[in-house]
Design an enzyme around this catalytic site. Structure first.
Site, short mmCIF file in Angstrom:
data_model
loop_
_atom_site.label_atom_id
_atom_site.label_comp_id
_atom_site.label_asym_id
_atom_site.label_seq_id
_atom_site.Cartn_x
_atom_site.Cartn_y
_atom_site.Cartn_z
CB CYS A 34 -0.94 0.02 1.19
SG CYS A 34 0.21 -0.04 2.79
CG ASP A 36 -0.33 2.94 4.27
OD1 ASP A 36 -0.27 3.81 3.95
OD2 ASP A 36 -0.77 2.43 4.57
CB CYS A 104 -1.57 -2.84 8.40
SG CYS A 104 -3.26 -3.04 7.10
FE1 FES Z 1 -1.62 0.03 3.99
FE2 FES Z 1 -2.65 -0.58 6.32
S1 FES Z 1 -3.27 0.26 4.26
S2 FES Z 1 -0.75 -0.07 6.43
#
Ligand code: FES
Length: 136
Positions: A34, A36, A104
């Site tokens: 993602c 992140d 995550c």
């Molecule tokens: Fe990327 Fe949760 S969607 S860490």
């Protein structure tokens, strides 16, 4: 599957957020799934005990909730114990996560391992520096 109350609570009121100024172990990882990013800070004492721990994340609610719970689980634990913490234990502590959000929690586990790697690297450096001083 929806989020458990504990996930929502930890997302809305996360614990141990921010940078630890006197951290001696820092780990940062990014999720290929993602994009992140998560950063973990730890203050580990001479006995190898995690005295303090915090995190910063540019991530989703599940990433914030897992990091929050993981930091709470690790405070006061030894480096060895922290090495054994798995994302599944964190998920269990939260009462579960939706399948699309499992990655995550993996991000939290990886950030913890990265911080522990950093500590061990610095720690070994510190030891050899001591030896050099003694030789002089
Ligand atoms: Fe990327 Fe949760 S969607 S860490």
């Amino acid at each position: 599957m929806l989020y458990t109350d504990k996930v929502i609570e930890n997302f809305q009121n996360p614990k141990n957020v921010g940078e630890l100024e006197d951290a001696n172990a820092v780990g940062e990882v990014g999720s290929p799934a993602c994009g992140d990013i998560m950063k973990m800070f730890m203050k580990i004492n001479d006995d190898g005990v995690i005295e303090d721990i915090s995190f910063k994340t540019y991530g989703c609610g599940a990433a914030i909730a897992t990091s929050s719970v993981a930091t709470e689980m690790l405070k006061g634990k030894t480096v060895e114990e922290a090495r054994k913490l798995t994302n599944q234990q964190v998920i269990d502590e939260l009462g579960g996560l939706p399948p699309v959000k499992i990655h995550c929690s993996v991000l939290a586990e990886e950030a913890i391992q990265a911080a522990l790697d950093d500590y061990e690297k610095n720690h070994k450096k510190g030891e050899s520096a001591d030896i050099e001083i003694e030789v002089e």
